[in-house]
Motif scaffolding. Structure first.
Motif, short mmCIF file in Angstrom:
data_model
loop_
_atom_site.label_atom_id
_atom_site.label_comp_id
_atom_site.label_asym_id
_atom_site.label_seq_id
_atom_site.Cartn_x
_atom_site.Cartn_y
_atom_site.Cartn_z
N PRO A 2 54.50 44.09 -10.16
CA PRO A 2 55.57 45.04 -10.77
C PRO A 2 56.92 44.45 -10.75
CG PRO A 2 54.18 45.97 -8.85
CD PRO A 2 53.82 44.55 -9.11
N THR B 13 52.00 47.37 -15.10
CA THR B 13 52.03 45.85 -15.14
C THR B 13 50.81 45.47 -15.21
OG1 THR B 13 51.86 45.74 -12.90
CG2 THR B 13 53.98 45.73 -13.74
N ASP B 15 48.20 41.87 -14.04
CA ASP B 15 48.25 40.60 -13.43
C ASP B 15 47.00 39.88 -13.52
OD1 ASP B 15 50.72 40.90 -11.45
OD2 ASP B 15 49.67 42.65 -10.91
N GLY B 46 51.85 37.60 -13.31
CA GLY B 46 51.77 38.66 -13.97
C GLY B 46 53.16 39.36 -14.36
N THR B 81 41.75 48.29 -12.43
CA THR B 81 43.19 48.95 -12.25
C THR B 81 43.62 49.30 -10.91
OG1 THR B 81 43.44 49.42 -14.65
CG2 THR B 81 44.94 50.34 -13.36
N SER B 83 46.36 50.80 -8.38
CA SER B 83 47.43 52.17 -8.51
C SER B 83 47.63 52.67 -7.42
CB SER B 83 46.86 52.98 -9.82
OG SER B 83 46.12 53.83 -9.12
N ASP B 88 53.43 49.34 -4.15
CA ASP B 88 54.75 48.58 -4.18
C ASP B 88 55.87 49.33 -3.60
OD1 ASP B 88 57.13 48.12 -5.46
OD2 ASP B 88 56.17 46.87 -7.07
N SER B 93 53.13 52.75 -8.74
CA SER B 93 52.93 51.85 -9.74
C SER B 93 51.41 51.51 -9.89
CB SER B 93 53.49 50.25 -9.06
OG SER B 93 52.62 49.81 -8.46
N SER B 95 48.82 48.37 -11.84
CA SER B 95 48.59 47.38 -12.40
C SER B 95 47.08 47.06 -12.69
CB SER B 95 48.93 45.98 -11.24
OG SER B 95 48.49 44.77 -11.96
N HIS B 130 47.81 42.11 -3.68
CA HIS B 130 47.02 40.99 -4.45
C HIS B 130 46.03 40.26 -3.47
CE1 HIS B 130 50.53 40.58 -7.38
NE2 HIS B 130 49.95 41.54 -7.45
#
Lengths: 227, 227
Positions: A2, B13, B15, B46, B81, B83, B88, B93, B95, B130
């Motif tokens: 992000p 975003t 990644d 990303g 995905t 979320s 974050d 957010s 990703s 991550h």
DNA sequence: CTAATAGTGTCTATCAGACATTATTAT
DNA sequence: ATAATAATGTCTGATAGACACTATTAG
């Protein structure tokens, strides 16, 4: 990763392919769109993420399915995210798609013509890129059906081996050998007898089973989706 | 179902978990974050989707990987995905995560300490969620490795059966029987001989093969990820 | 010759698929 | 008895896994 704030974020929505079993047929839940774009066209149930209300995307789709289909506590799995400039005439958009498996009795919706159960093998053309999403969902369901206990999600907590076999046959779209099916399912050690029986007209009573624990993936295949 | 405009969209975003093979070890590409949050922490490569530039999310991650890792034309698959409000510290957010498989020679990045290849079995703690994404990616890679030709994506266009076996062993994390491997791979009819041989020091020359067509999923398993 | 990897042959326990048979109920 | 489904038994071909063996090169 992000990051910054100079780029506008695309509209983020969630959609679900809700499968159920009705009359031993694999069906899915569709919703008739009241407004443009694609007014009056059938589409997957879904909606916009509410960032103030939904903790995450899965929360959002559960909220929406409870609203539209009156159901909760079902199997839900993320399918994938569909994105791009072309999929919605209003511009760049993004939809996180889910696949849900619900026993027919748990579905409770108004039969007012805006919600409908349609046979998977004879679907109308859908709005947006929903045809593609449904195609991917059916592939995933068929695939997982052959090496997991997924199809049991269509059944009540207690079921007979006959029920289970019908669920697998509906998912895989092919008849399975009676004897082999029983042998393999029981060898997987995922079921336990409840001790009770279900009695029907003019036939031998069938043992009732329930799923044992949280295990759901097999080492052996059950049906033959391909050769 | 894309819709209204009263709700703010979360930051979107992309990644990628970029796997490669180095010294017969499964490694992945990490990027050291220059800024907060998680400054100096390793993270997945990303970035933000550029709605004016990227046709879809896959376009976005390909653009970013070409920038950061100087690579293109590799295997890429959407993982899922991630979320939510918590992942974050800056807020809600989302990703879209991808998994990429790249031959080591195709990776071209500055070895300036901001990009690094790390062994999958000894990773540092990563930024955001991550760690979880990497865990999911490794599971997916291991799973698919046993019933698809995925591991061949780590190799050049021409390779020996020995190369291929090493790729499978790195992916599955277990040694495979030499004879069974050859028998099964050849029975799958996915490879064709190039006619050429690779010669090495003090050993019998090995036939070179290449992947036949676009087929990539097996009916039979190759290794034993579990029992 | 040896070291090293490439490639082949064979045996065996397991198991999926097919098919036949028996069991238990309601009418 | 009959219809209907439940449940069990058995045979066979395929094959994964293990392991032993042979082949071909460089030094």
């Amino acid at each position: 990763m992000p990051a910054s704030n100079s780029y506008p974020s695309p509209l983020a929505t969630v959609d679900a392919v809700v499968f159920t079993l009705e009359d031993d047929q694999l069906k899915l839940l569709l919703h008739r769109r009241p407004n443009d774009p694609y007014a009056d066209r059938w589409a997957l149930p879904g909606g916009v993420i509410h960032v103030d209300e939904d903790r995450d995307a899965e929360d959002a789709i559960r909220r929406i399915l409870t609203d539209k289909a009156g159901t909760s506590g079902f199997y839900l799995e993320q399918l994938g995210t569909y994105s791009g400039r072309e999929r919605d005439p209003r511009g760049w958009s993004l939809s996180i798609a889910y696949m849900a498996l619900v026993p027919r009795e748990k579905l409770d919706f108004l039969d007012d013509g805006t919600i409908s159960l349609e046979n998977v093998s004879s679907l109308p053309r859908l709005a947006f890129d929903h045809d593609r999403i449904v195609g991917d969902a059916v592939s995933r369901l068929r695939g997982k059906g052959s090496y997991s206990s997924l199809p049991a999600s269509f059944l009540d907590a207690e079921f007979t081996l006959g029920d289970l076999q019908k669920a697998y046959e509906a998912v895989l779209g092919a008849p399975l050998d009676h004897s082999s099916f029983r042998r393999k399912v029981l060898a997987l050690d995922l079921l336990e007898e409840t001790g009770a029986y279900r009695r029907g007209a003019r036939m031998r009573p069938a043992k009732l089973f329930r799923l044992k624990s949280g295990i759901s993936t097999f080492n052996r295949t059950l049906g033959a989706p391909e050769g």
